[in-house]
Design a protein around this motif. Structure first.
Motif, PDB file in Angstrom:
ATOM      1  N   THR A 141      62.344  16.461  72.772  1.00 35.60           N
ATOM      2  CA  THR A 141      61.042  16.202  73.393  1.00 35.60           C
ATOM      3  C   THR A 141      60.542  17.429  74.133  1.00 35.60           C
ATOM      4  OG1 THR A 141      61.492  13.836  73.621  1.00 35.60           O
ATOM      5  CG2 THR A 141      59.826  14.773  75.078  1.00 35.60           C
ATOM      6  N   LYS A 142      61.423  18.044  74.885  1.00 32.39           N
ATOM      7  CA  LYS A 142      61.050  19.244  75.638  1.00 32.39           C
ATOM      8  C   LYS A 142      60.662  20.383  74.700  1.00 32.39           C
ATOM      9  CE  LYS A 142      62.852  22.368  79.204  1.00 32.39           C
ATOM     10  NZ  LYS A 142      64.031  22.672  80.072  1.00 32.39           N
ATOM     11  N   GLU A 143      61.394  20.528  73.593  1.00 31.77           N
ATOM     12  CA  GLU A 143      61.086  21.585  72.626  1.00 31.77           C
ATOM     13  C   GLU A 143      59.682  21.412  72.054  1.00 31.77           C
ATOM     14  OE1 GLU A 143      62.192  22.777  68.058  1.00 31.77           O
ATOM     15  OE2 GLU A 143      63.811  21.954  69.281  1.00 31.77           O
ATOM     16  N   VAL A 144      59.346  20.189  71.652  1.00 31.50           N
ATOM     17  CA  VAL A 144      58.028  19.934  71.052  1.00 31.50           C
ATOM     18  C   VAL A 144      56.913  20.192  72.059  1.00 31.50           C
ATOM     19  CG1 VAL A 144      56.527  18.150  70.084  1.00 31.50           C
ATOM     20  CG2 VAL A 144      58.912  18.312  69.347  1.00 31.50           C
ATOM     21  N   LEU A 145      57.076  19.693  73.276  1.00 26.22           N
ATOM     22  CA  LEU A 145      56.042  19.882  74.287  1.00 26.22           C
ATOM     23  C   LEU A 145      55.902  21.343  74.701  1.00 26.22           C
ATOM     24  CD1 LEU A 145      56.716  16.756  76.539  1.00 26.22           C
ATOM     25  CD2 LEU A 145      54.877  17.084  74.871  1.00 26.22           C
ATOM     26  N   SER A 146      56.985  22.095  74.577  1.00 25.10           N
ATOM     27  CA  SER A 146      56.934  23.524  74.898  1.00 25.10           C
ATOM     28  C   SER A 146      56.234  24.319  73.804  1.00 25.10           C
ATOM     29  CB  SER A 146      58.356  24.053  75.107  1.00 25.10           C
ATOM     30  OG  SER A 146      58.356  25.448  75.286  1.00 25.10           O
ATOM     31  N   LYS A 147      56.518  23.993  72.542  1.00 23.37           N
ATOM     32  CA  LYS A 147      55.936  24.738  71.423  1.00 23.37           C
ATOM     33  C   LYS A 147      54.514  24.297  71.104  1.00 23.37           C
ATOM     34  CE  LYS A 147      60.367  25.847  69.233  1.00 23.37           C
ATOM     35  NZ  LYS A 147      61.286  25.604  68.101  1.00 23.37           N
ATOM     36  N   TYR A 148      54.198  23.043  71.431  1.00 25.58           N
ATOM     37  CA  TYR A 148      52.866  22.504  71.127  1.00 25.58           C
ATOM     38  C   TYR A 148      52.277  21.901  72.397  1.00 25.58           C
ATOM     39  CZ  TYR A 148      54.404  23.171  66.349  1.00 25.58           C
ATOM     40  OH  TYR A 148      54.862  23.737  65.181  1.00 25.58           O
ATOM     41  N   LYS A 149      51.796  22.771  73.252  1.00 17.93           N
ATOM     42  CA  LYS A 149      51.346  22.347  74.580  1.00 17.93           C
ATOM     43  C   LYS A 149      50.120  21.443  74.512  1.00 17.93           C
ATOM     44  CE  LYS A 149      53.152  26.578  76.691  1.00 17.93           C
ATOM     45  NZ  LYS A 149      54.442  25.963  76.960  1.00 17.93           N
ATOM     46  N   ILE A 150      49.264  21.623  73.506  1.00 22.30           N
ATOM     47  CA  ILE A 150      48.038  20.829  73.407  1.00 22.30           C
ATOM     48  C   ILE A 150      48.275  19.537  72.624  1.00 22.30           C
ATOM     49  CG2 ILE A 150      45.666  20.792  72.550  1.00 22.30           C
ATOM     50  CD1 ILE A 150      45.565  23.814  72.989  1.00 22.30           C
ATOM     51  N   HIS A 151      48.940  19.645  71.486  1.00 25.03           N
ATOM     52  CA  HIS A 151      49.082  18.498  70.592  1.00 25.03           C
ATOM     53  C   HIS A 151      50.513  17.945  70.551  1.00 25.03           C
ATOM     54  CE1 HIS A 151      45.041  19.272  69.211  1.00 25.03           C
ATOM     55  NE2 HIS A 151      45.357  20.515  68.906  1.00 25.03           N
ATOM     56  N   GLY A 152      51.359  18.358  71.481  1.00 24.63           N
ATOM     57  CA  GLY A 152      52.744  17.920  71.483  1.00 24.63           C
ATOM     58  C   GLY A 152      52.906  16.422  71.594  1.00 24.63           C
ATOM     59  N   LYS A 153      52.074  15.785  72.433  1.00 24.25           N
ATOM     60  CA  LYS A 153      52.172  14.334  72.615  1.00 24.25           C
ATOM     61  C   LYS A 153      51.873  13.607  71.308  1.00 24.25           C
ATOM     62  CE  LYS A 153      50.239  10.412  75.111  1.00 24.25           C
ATOM     63  NZ  LYS A 153      49.146   9.927  75.976  1.00 24.25           N
ATOM     64  N   LYS A 154      50.866  14.061  70.587  1.00 19.18           N
ATOM     65  CA  LYS A 154      50.529  13.443  69.299  1.00 19.18           C
ATOM     66  C   LYS A 154      51.695  13.575  68.321  1.00 19.18           C
ATOM     67  CE  LYS A 154      45.498  14.170  69.342  1.00 19.18           C
ATOM     68  NZ  LYS A 154      44.379  14.819  68.626  1.00 19.18           N
ATOM     69  N   ILE A 155      52.280  14.758  68.273  1.00 20.07           N
ATOM     70  CA  ILE A 155      53.401  14.993  67.355  1.00 20.07           C
ATOM     71  C   ILE A 155      54.556  14.061  67.676  1.00 20.07           C
ATOM     72  CG2 ILE A 155      55.172  16.686  66.703  1.00 20.07           C
ATOM     73  CD1 ILE A 155      52.993  18.861  67.025  1.00 20.07           C
ATOM     74  N   LEU A 156      54.872  13.903  68.962  1.00 16.62           N
ATOM     75  CA  LEU A 156      55.977  13.032  69.362  1.00 16.62           C
ATOM     76  C   LEU A 156      55.700  11.574  69.011  1.00 16.62           C
ATOM     77  CD1 LEU A 156      56.865  14.588  72.840  1.00 16.62           C
ATOM     78  CD2 LEU A 156      58.269  14.653  70.767  1.00 16.62           C
ATOM     79  N   GLU A 157      54.468  11.145  69.178  1.00 19.41           N
ATOM     80  CA  GLU A 157      54.136   9.755  68.864  1.00 19.41           C
ATOM     81  C   GLU A 157      54.295   9.473  67.370  1.00 19.41           C
ATOM     82  OE1 GLU A 157      50.218   9.225  70.397  1.00 19.41           O
ATOM     83  OE2 GLU A 157      50.891   8.891  72.458  1.00 19.41           O
ATOM     84  N   VAL A 158      53.855  10.405  66.528  1.00 17.93           N
ATOM     85  CA  VAL A 158      53.988  10.199  65.091  1.00 17.93           C
ATOM     86  C   VAL A 158      55.456  10.312  64.674  1.00 17.93           C
ATOM     87  CG1 VAL A 158      53.242  10.971  62.805  1.00 17.93           C
ATOM     88  CG2 VAL A 158      51.654  11.072  64.723  1.00 17.93           C
ATOM     89  N   LEU A 159      56.184  11.241  65.288  1.00 18.43           N
ATOM     90  CA  LEU A 159      57.607  11.389  64.981  1.00 18.43           C
ATOM     91  C   LEU A 159      58.380  10.118  65.288  1.00 18.43           C
ATOM     92  CD1 LEU A 159      58.521  15.004  66.088  1.00 18.43           C
ATOM     93  CD2 LEU A 159      59.155  13.941  63.925  1.00 18.43           C
ATOM     94  N   GLU A 160      57.994   9.431  66.355  1.00 15.89           N
ATOM     95  CA  GLU A 160      58.659   8.183  66.715  1.00 15.89           C
ATOM     96  C   GLU A 160      58.594   7.195  65.555  1.00 15.89           C
ATOM     97  OE1 GLU A 160      57.819   4.712  69.977  1.00 15.89           O
ATOM     98  OE2 GLU A 160      57.621   6.799  70.656  1.00 15.89           O
ATOM     99  N   GLU A 161      57.453   7.157  64.879  1.00 13.70           N
ATOM    100  CA  GLU A 161      57.305   6.284  63.718  1.00 13.70           C
ATOM    101  C   GLU A 161      58.079   6.814  62.520  1.00 13.70           C
ATOM    102  OE1 GLU A 161      53.333   5.434  62.626  1.00 13.70           O
ATOM    103  OE2 GLU A 161      53.030   3.997  64.244  1.00 13.70           O
ATOM    104  N   VAL A 162      57.990   8.125  62.274  1.00 16.67           N
ATOM    105  CA  VAL A 162      58.687   8.713  61.121  1.00 16.67           C
ATOM    106  C   VAL A 162      60.184   8.442  61.222  1.00 16.67           C
ATOM    107  CG1 VAL A 162      59.276  10.864  59.935  1.00 16.67           C
ATOM    108  CG2 VAL A 162      56.942  10.487  60.737  1.00 16.67           C
TER     109      VAL A 162
END
Length: 649
Positions: A247-268
């Motif tokens: 989670t920290k890695e994604v939010l660090s690399k994608y500061k603007i869209h990190g939350k969206k990526i994590l939400e979709v990853l949860e489903e994937v």
């Protein structure tokens, strides 16, 4: 006569040389054996603390169950928290809402993908990641949505076949270590229609390149789905990701869209298949089996309902906690919140998946609780034999455990463990491996180790490094239980001398820490022992202490917050649904109340509030909770520089 004399001298010298060589050889063998023992002890420390961390993580399931018992009040007072915890938001994310407004600017210099993907996409992505380029969030989200749609069409148990000219390569845990994946591809070839792979879970967490590994695997899957299988591991779980770094890695690399990526990853992650069967003879799953593992039931489970192992099955709206406890075994039909239905697995189904993702093989017969990890079970050779006989199979291949040589064979050759992350605990600590399954179930094992400059050092230097790192994290575990340990030592110290026997010390250490370690062998690294063999037990804490953000606060409070820092951080991140990194003083107080009442942590509210207020540096009524936790770190007096502690688990 001169000749005879010369000959006898030569024989004598030769004999002496042989004896000298044998002495040197025996000494070296003993020396190497001692180094190997030290290395094994170090790996035992790493693994014990890793599993203890996972045990704490799984115990959060009990915390969430506790929240369920207070469900009525929670729903009324904090519906947003309930939605976040129990998945009451719509499952299917709308693609256009997530990527419709994202544009890839002309200035973006990273890799670009064209959809539908073609065969150039994979090598393009790999070359970019070698250069440490970041794939734009737009492409990440498109890949995730495309992957989810394909995964939704797949069964829980995927079947794949070898052929006379077609082998299948099985890889174990990668844990964000991109170098290992690239080395596998270098040695074994890229995935293709002629080069099949099964990746057996735990793609993410701990390593620094989890998102890159996911993109490579998902792009490979979209290109060669019939020849590439992706099993779910216990770390393909959004609550595990909060604790172990993804989670920290994604939010660090994608500061603007990190939350969206994590939400979709949860489903994937929830749509990843549970296991793979090769040639109807080899079952591949991440963790293992139990005596109740039922492939027929696993085939029918709606796997996407398992968002996280840490979230137990929940009752229908209106059910009382007593009714839920009484009828836990029944299949819940879901609950309705604000008119939106949400479905969950039954307890039996939930346990089936948990066993598959978390279990470990052991030599003891039977099936019994996995006390090291806190979830799944230990299964013995008889359980394996009965399972294989029941389903007419020959072999289980699983991952989930780091092995010094990268793989391990147990249960009379019927269970193979393969682990693909080399240098997992420390550089030089273990090899990685993959296994190639050929026609007629022939197996080939391949070992490797990502080699940096330090790996070229002599064995004794590498062992010293591994051992020092292991002792360091063990001491951090010790200091977090300082008050409890001192109390245990004093109970043994009847004469109040400050000294106890080796046996008493080892008993106290194991009783408090529960790590199942060879304490007598490790004592020389941890405590001072006098010439009579008695241990100065306070010397455990001589060279280490926890940094105190507020001097007036009791040591016991600091230790408690340090010990539970990871659990608190997970709960904070669940509450902090917008990932702002900030939490109000009221939210913090409510969170602490819930946590302390469930964990029976008795700390005066005034002390916790005082700590929180000190961390509210700008006095705006909210605190950066991550910074709050970072204030508690272990200081090693022998360190050249003081650095914040990193959770080893």
């Amino acid at each position: 006569m001169g000749c005879n004399s010369s000959s006898s001298v030569g024989v004598k010298k030769s004999t002496q040389a042989i004896r000298a060589a044998m002495i040197i050889q025996n000494w070296y063998r003993g020396y190497s054996a001692r180094l190997k023992i030290r290395q094994r002890y170090a790996l035992t420390i790493f693994q014990s603390i890793e599993y203890a961390g996972e045990q704490c993580q799984l115990q959060l399931s009990n915390f969430f169950s506790f929240l369920l018992e207070n469900y009525a009040n929670m729903q009324e007072n904090d519906p947003a928290l309930v939605n976040r915890l129990f998945g009451c938001t719509p499952h299917d994310k709308v693609r256009q809402d997530y990527i419709g407004l994202i544009e890839v600017p002309e200035s973006y210099s990273g890799p670009r993908l064209r959809f539908p993907l073609n065969s150039t996409a994979l090598p393009t992505l790999i070359e970019a990641f070698k250069k440490q380029e970041i794939l734009h969030a737009y492409y990440v989200l498109v890949v995730l949505f495309e992957t989810k749609e394909v995964l939704k069409q797949m069964p829980n148990i995927v079947r794949i076949r070898t052929g006379p000219t077609k082998d299948i390569t099985v890889c174990g845990d990668l844990h964000g270590q991109l170098e290992d994946l690239l080395l596998i591809f270098s040695k074994n070839g890229l995935p293709s229609g002629y080069n099949s792979y099964v990746f057996n879970g735990d793609f993410v967490d701990r390593g620094k390149n989890s998102i890159e590994i996911l993109m490579i695997l998902f792009v490979s899957f979209l290109l060669y789905g019939d020849d590439l299988c992706l099993n779910r591991g216990n770390h393909e779980d959004f609550l595990m990701n909060i604790r172990y770094g993804f989670t920290k890695e994604v939010l660090s690399k994608y500061k603007i869209h990190g939350k969206k990526i994590l939400e979709v990853l949860e489903e994937v992650f929830s749509w990843l298949p549970l296991c793979t069967i090769i040639d109807d003879e080899i079952l591949i799953m991440h963790g293992g089996i139990s005596e109740s593992t039922d492939l027929n039931l696993l085939h029918k489970i709606e796997r996407h309902k398992m968002k996280s192992v840490l979230i137990p099955p929940i009752p229908l709206e209106g059910d009382s906690a007593a009714d839920f406890k009484k009828n836990k075994a029944r299949k819940t039909q879901g609950m309705r919140i604000n008119g939106s239905p949400d479905e969950h697995l039954s307890k039996q189904e939930w346990e089936q998946v948990t066993d598959l993702l978390w279990s470990d093989p052991r030599g003891k017969r039977g099936c019994y609780p996995n006390t090291s990890r806190g979830g799944g079970c230990y299964f013995g050779p008889d359980v394996t034999a009965n399972f294989l006989s029941k389903y007419h199979m020959k072999l289980l291949i699983r991952s989930h455990e780091c092995k010094p040589e990268g793989y391990d064979i147990s249960h009379d050759g019927k269970v193979v463990t393969v682990f693909s992350a080399s240098n997992y605990y420390e550089e030089g600590s273990n090899r990685g491996a993959y296994v190639r399954v050929g026609f007629n179930t022939t197996l080939q094992f391949f070992q490797y180790q990502v080699t940096n400059a330090t790996c070229l050092r002599p064995l004794h230097q590498r062992v010293n490094t591994i051992e020092s790192s292991a002792i360091r994290i063990l001491k951090e575990r010790i200091i977090s239980r300082k008050t409890d340990l001192i109390h245990a030592f004093q109970l043994q110290d009847h004469n109040k001398s400050g000294k106890i026997s080796m046996g008493q010390w080892a008993f106290s250490m194991e009783n408090v820490l529960g790590l199942n370690l060879p304490w007598r062998s490790l004592s020389s690294h941890l405590v001072l022992t006098n010439e009579d063999g008695y241990i100065d037990y306070m010397s455990c804490f001589n060279d280490i202490h926890i940094q105190k953000p507020v001097k007036e606060v009791q040591s016991a409070v600091i230790e408690t917050l340090y010990r539970y820092r990871s659990d608190l951080q997970i709960i904070f991140n669940v509450v902090d649904s917008d990932h702002s990194g900030l939490i109000s003083m009221e939210e913090f107080h409510s969170m602490w109340k819930l946590f302390s009442s469930h964990y029976h942590v008795y700390i005066e509210d005034s002390q916790v509030d005082e700590l929180a207020k000190r961390m509210d540096l700008n006095k705006d009524g909210s605190i950066d909770f991550n910074e709050f936790l970072k204030a508690f770190y272990v200081v090693h007096k022998l360190d050249k520089t003081e650095q914040p502690n990193t959770d080893p688990a």
